[in-house]
Motif scaffolding. Sequence first.
Motif, PDB file in Angstrom:
ATOM      1  N   LEU A 112      49.009  39.684  49.883  1.00 11.79           N
ATOM      2  CA  LEU A 112      49.536  39.201  48.605  1.00 11.79           C
ATOM      3  C   LEU A 112      50.789  38.379  48.847  1.00 11.79           C
ATOM      4  CD1 LEU A 112      49.652  39.136  45.478  1.00 11.79           C
ATOM      5  CD2 LEU A 112      50.945  41.286  45.589  1.00 11.79           C
ATOM      6  N   LEU A 125      53.666  42.900  41.033  1.00 10.59           N
ATOM      7  CA  LEU A 125      53.363  43.872  42.078  1.00 10.59           C
ATOM      8  C   LEU A 125      52.649  45.079  41.462  1.00 10.59           C
ATOM      9  CD1 LEU A 125      56.687  43.555  44.005  1.00 10.59           C
ATOM     10  CD2 LEU A 125      54.433  43.110  44.973  1.00 10.59           C
ATOM     11  N   TRP A 172      47.722  46.901  50.127  1.00  7.85           N
ATOM     12  CA  TRP A 172      47.994  45.607  50.761  1.00  7.85           C
ATOM     13  C   TRP A 172      48.325  45.794  52.237  1.00  7.85           C
ATOM     14  CZ3 TRP A 172      46.535  41.858  47.685  1.00  7.85           C
ATOM     15  CH2 TRP A 172      46.682  41.984  46.303  1.00  7.85           C
ATOM     16  N   ILE A 206      52.558  42.016  52.243  1.00  6.85           N
ATOM     17  CA  ILE A 206      53.115  41.486  51.001  1.00  6.85           C
ATOM     18  C   ILE A 206      54.235  40.518  51.379  1.00  6.85           C
ATOM     19  CG2 ILE A 206      54.341  41.992  48.863  1.00  6.85           C
ATOM     20  CD1 ILE A 206      52.988  44.699  48.785  1.00  6.85           C
ATOM     21  N   SER A 255      57.095  47.243  46.752  1.00  2.98           N
ATOM     22  CA  SER A 255      56.145  46.790  47.766  1.00  2.98           C
ATOM     23  C   SER A 255      55.884  47.859  48.812  1.00  2.98           C
ATOM     24  CB  SER A 255      56.671  45.520  48.445  1.00  2.98           C
ATOM     25  OG  SER A 255      56.805  44.470  47.514  1.00  2.98           O
TER      26      SER A 255
END
Length: 772
Positions: A512, A574, A583, A586, A608
């Motif tokens: 991402l 997020l 993820w 990130i 994150s």
Amino acid sequence: MPRSRGGGRGRGGQEAGRAELVSRSLQSAQHCLAGRDFGTAYAHYLLVLSLAPELRDDVKETFQYTLLKWAEELDSLNRVQDLFGCYEQALELFPDDEVICNSIGEHLFRMGFRDEAAGYFHKAVKLNPDYIDAKENFYRVANWLVERWHFIMLNDIKRNMTYHSAIQKVVRLGCKTVLDIGAGTGILSMFAKNAGAHRVYACELSKTMYELACDIVAANKMETGIKLLHMKSLDIAVPKHIPERLGVQDIAGVHLPASVKFQSPAYSSVDFEETIEPYTTEKMSRVPGGYLPLTESFETMTVNFNNLQELKSLATRNPHQLSIPVIREGVLDAIIVWFVLQLDDEHSLSTSPHEETCWEQAVYPVQNLPDYFVKPGDLVMMEVSCLDCYLRIQNIRILNADRGMDVERGSNKNEEESLVLGSEAELCSALASLQTSKPDEVRQTCTLESTEIALLNNVPYHEGFKAAMRKVLTSLTPDKQLQIMDVEGLGGEVNSGNAQDGSALPDPLYVLDVSEGFSILPIIAGMLGPVKPYSSVEKEQHRLTLDLISEANHFPRDTLEFWLRRVEDDGAVLQRPKSDKLWGIIILDVIEPSGLIQQEMMEKAAISRCLLQSGGKIFPQYVLMLGMLVESQTLVEENAVQGTEPTLGLNIAPFINQFQVPVRVFLDLSTLPCIPLSKPTELLRLDLMNPYLNNSNREVKVKICKSGQVTAIPFWYHVYLDEDISLDTSSETSHWKQAAVVLENPISVEIGQEVVLSIQHHKNNISITVKQ
């Protein structure tokens, strides 16, 4: 008292003394020659020629004889350094003496330096074509230096015609920059220049062939258009030797197709409803790397503010045409505009970049050009108007001196080409040269901020992310899956269908990118293996552009996803992916282009960390803030009014200074007028992966390396993608600018002194103060 005349007698005495010394030195030199003491005689002649250079012609032959005899003696004694030292002295006195050049060549040849010897023999022959000794010496070494196949090759008319035709074709198809490796005589380089190449670099290792090519290129009057490099081709460095890379530009392996055109918001428009300023502004004297004027300065418009009728008609007046001669070869990037304000018949102010002025200059970017190159003899045509209260420069055309061709370059006539040619042959030539560079091939125009365009041009940034992402993705991929990953860029093709052996492909790794603005990092990630990249770009125009770039790089359809389309609340960027997928990477924006820390950066990092799969990483992983102490009157004057002196006694400073801010942003330290008073020092560490390493308050000792007045503390960052890969926000290639804390009151410091800085980090704010 009467004026003393001693000075006159002193000068007369000095002249008499010099003449006496010259006379005695000449007598001594002749005496030494008679006694075959050549070294002492040579020393006396050097003294004579330094004191009385007007005697050069009188003693030239005797000096030559003395030099040659002394050189033979030095050679027999193996005093090589003294030998060539004498020749250097002699060449300073007689730089164009064929006898001295020939003698140096003979010594070099005996020592095995045939290439260097040939250079001196060749120079001697050029100075005096009838000098038999030099001619015979030159012929003796020529076979070693210029192999016979050069002559055979140059005499092969079929070969030369074929090369000529092929070079003409490729240059006319758009390859305007040429590197000729092993240039020899430079014939192919000259073919390329004659075909219309803008920049030709000819690389030749042999000193003799290099010098020969220099003479040939100069004789053909192409020395300004061909840059000769005497070096190995493997040693050529960009931008040290060649200012740009050759071939098609790509970014970390991602090809930017011709169907996409990037432009800044500043452009020339004739749309009366258009409100975007058609220019940007810059302090041209501080542009990194400087700039090259391609024309003389010219007047675009005169406005008489005392003529009411003229002012009323200004906004409705038809554009007027300008035709500006080009005086220097180069690339036409922009038109710079400034003003001369004639206050009255006697007083005027200029905002020229050559003046010490508070004004910046207006920069009108030149866009939509299939070819930006101009050279002396060309004419730059343009239309100037004052529509909707803006000075507009538009419909730029270039009258090409070689082809008699007027090519329409503006963006306001549907990119049409207008040709003014003298013959049918010229028309065919012009059409051929335009065939591959028509602007109407562009299918998607993408408007980016200047900082976003600068980011696209930041090659180390993209290469760094590519390398760092590859390391993480490799570590997250089991060994058996690595066999079907295409690490080098077959790209997203492994994301769809099955492996060639029929086995099921691995689940993709999720990446991402929530960095600000336009970013191609998701496409780079998608080319590294089984990856499902997500982009967080907001504008539909940017999404269409990324789709086109994906298509040009052979991404399967729907490989690249746009995350905001899957998020109901645009503010909640997020979020946990669907199906509880986490993820692998990130990407966050940590530093603003202005040089400050991004808002809510640490909060985004905290979220994150909760969304990463085991072994996943946030990019960047940590950031080091660096700074130094400087003395900069420029920053002081740009930050606050300095008392009443500059305002001629009027009390203005206390009022306007209420609006000053302690931090200046968008600085370029490479061009900022300042005196460094300390070396760069680490001020703060911001760790996105390991927040327990962060310290919100710390003191740093900075050692003074130069005495002066500390007026500011510039700061910048080293952005660490991992322990081995980092980006410097102060580098020449950086799209980031720098910032500085400007002190309210200067602090005097002495060399060797230590200054203590207090650094405080609270949420997104960082403050730097000097502890007294």
